[in-house]
Motif scaffolding. Structure first.
Motif, short mmCIF file in Angstrom:
data_model
loop_
_atom_site.label_atom_id
_atom_site.label_comp_id
_atom_site.label_asym_id
_atom_site.label_seq_id
_atom_site.Cartn_x
_atom_site.Cartn_y
_atom_site.Cartn_z
N LEU A 23 0.88 -1.17 0.00
CA LEU A 23 0.00 0.00 0.00
C LEU A 23 0.92 1.22 0.00
O LEU A 23 1.54 1.53 1.01
N THR A 356 -1.83 10.47 -0.22
CA THR A 356 -2.95 9.75 -0.86
C THR A 356 -2.95 9.83 -2.39
O THR A 356 -3.88 9.34 -3.03
N VAL A 359 -2.73 6.11 -4.19
CA VAL A 359 -3.90 5.25 -3.95
C VAL A 359 -5.15 5.86 -4.58
O VAL A 359 -6.08 5.13 -4.97
N ARG A 362 -5.05 4.96 -8.13
CA ARG A 362 -5.31 3.52 -8.24
C ARG A 362 -6.79 3.19 -8.08
O ARG A 362 -7.20 2.04 -8.33
N SER A 397 -4.41 -4.29 -1.62
CA SER A 397 -3.67 -3.59 -2.68
C SER A 397 -3.92 -4.21 -4.05
O SER A 397 -4.01 -3.49 -5.05
N TYR A 400 -6.61 -2.99 -6.32
CA TYR A 400 -6.49 -1.65 -6.91
C TYR A 400 -5.20 -1.54 -7.72
O TYR A 400 -4.29 -0.80 -7.36
#
Length: 407
Positions: A23, A356, A359, A362, A397, A400
């Motif tokens: 992550l 962030t 992510v 993603r 993870s 994504y």
């Protein structure tokens, strides 16, 4: 030991498999689209495009006919997205862009006010002074921050009036909130102070029009990176509306700091700018939403998230004081659970910085931030076995592995 191409391929495959199981919440990283990455693989990677700052058409090397066109067209894209008159794309990183700004503007014994390393600054002038001749010729003071990790405006105004610096550099690696550039503009005009903005971390948010543009707020110079909240290839830039300053900085940059400025990143940068023109606002808006949601979720779970009274953050990152739960190495400890972030021990208590940007690209949204906060709690507060947490991190993870806000 690498003996064959297959050995390299094997290591790269292991790296990708490992990163797919992690992550990634490192605020200074992002994930470029395959389209952007593909443009790094061009003949430009082996070419030189050296030129004098204000005469880019007069290239030092021959064979630059189309290189010049590519670079100047990328300049135009940068001018458009940041709403500026002048651009320099020769810095190969944000730190180099900042170094060129400092060296180009200052004269011996000038004073700079910047953000200290202890306050998540990038450390331009402070570390430079470790080199003896810079220590003798450049003076530095550090701006103060309030309890919410925002610049103390009144304290900075007082410093500017009393110390009369040549240069004030806003911005750093822990920027939670917009900086008070406009509040210092009048004093800067009266005192002859140059205002610079290190936008390295918030470049993508500025480009996406979800974070104030420092140039429009009154900064004389903005410099930064193209690979943090801005999801492009690694590199740097300087922009301004002041021709005299951009020339001084450019002349300090080249040929002293860089000659070959890695031309193959320019087509890739152009593609990433086009992506930001198309998707930047939506991406930036969701990134900030995710930051706020993660901050709130972590605070509810017992973490000391900084900036609470101001809503925790208005950027792609949050800062968390974890001294209550760990005395050393929080980022290295979290890495064992496949959670990647950054830590800082320069202050009185260890902090972690969580970003962030990646992510978000993603595909994660606000509801996913609750799950991420729980993972941090399991590792740092509950002291759960990191190998067990790592398996859950990997499972999350791998849901994504796509990419949004990109061609």
């Amino acid at each position: 030991m690498i003996k064959t191409v297959e050995d390299i391929n094997s290591l790269l495959k292991k790296h990708q498999e490992y990163r797919n199981s992690c992550l990634n919440l490192i605020a200074s990283e992002n994930y470029s689209s395959q389209t952007v990455r593909s443009y790094l693989n061009s003949d430009l990677g082996n070419r030189y495009g050296c030129y004098t700052t204000m005469n880019p058409e007069e290239r030092e090397y021959t064979g630059n006919k189309y290189i010049h066109e590519i670079e100047m067209e990328t300049h135009e894209l940068m001018k458009e997205i940041f709403e500026v008159k002048y651009v320099d794309l020769r810095p190969i990183g944000g730190h180099m862009a900042g170094m060129a700004t400092v060296l180009g503007i200052l004269e011996p014994h000038d004073l700079v006010i910047e953000v200290s390393l202890e306050d998540w600054g990038h450390g331009l002038v402070g570390p430079m002074r470790l080199i003896s001749h810079f220590g003798e010729t450049i003076k530095v003071e550090y701006m103060k921050f309030d309890e919410n990790r925002a610049v103390d405006v009144e304290a900075l105004k007082k410093m500017a009036l009393e110390l009369k610096p040549k240069l004030i550099i806003f911005g750093g690696s822990g920027t939670l909130f917009p900086e008070p550039v406009s509040e210092l503009r009048q004093i800067a005009d009266e005192q002859g102070i140059i205002l610079a903005y290190d936008a390295s971390h918030v470049t993508g948010l500025i480009a996406g029009k979800v974070f104030p543009n420092p140039i429009k707020e009154g900064a004389d110079i903005m410099f930064g990176s193209t690979h943090k909240s801005f999801p492009g290839p690694q590199g740097g830039f300087v922009v301004s509306n002041n021709k005299e300053l951009i020339e001084k900085i450019g002349n300090a940059l080249s040929p002293s700091l860089v000659t070959s400025h890695h031309l193959n990143r320019l087509p890739a940068l152009a593609v990433s700018i086009l992506e930001m023109k198309e998707f930047g606002y939506e991406y930036g808006e969701q990134t900030i939403k995710n930051s706020k949601a993660l901050a709130k979720a972590m605070a509810k779970k017992g973490f000391n998230v900084l900036g609470e009274k101001k809503g925790f953050t208005e950027s792609h990152l949050i800062l968390v004081d974890v001294g209550e739960f760990v005395s050393e190495g929080p980022a290295k400890y979290l890495e064992k659970a496949n959670i990647l972030c950054s830590d800082d021990f320069s202050g009185a208590s260890p902090q972690i910085r969580i970003g962030t940007s990646e992510v978000t690209r993603r595909g994660m949204k606000e509801e996913d931030m609750e799950q991420i906060a729980e993972l941090f709690k399991r590792v740092l507060i509950d002291k759960e076995d990191v190998e067990i947490v790592a398996k859950d991190v990997e499972a999350i993870s791998k849901k994504y592995l796509g990419l949004n806000y990109a061609f």
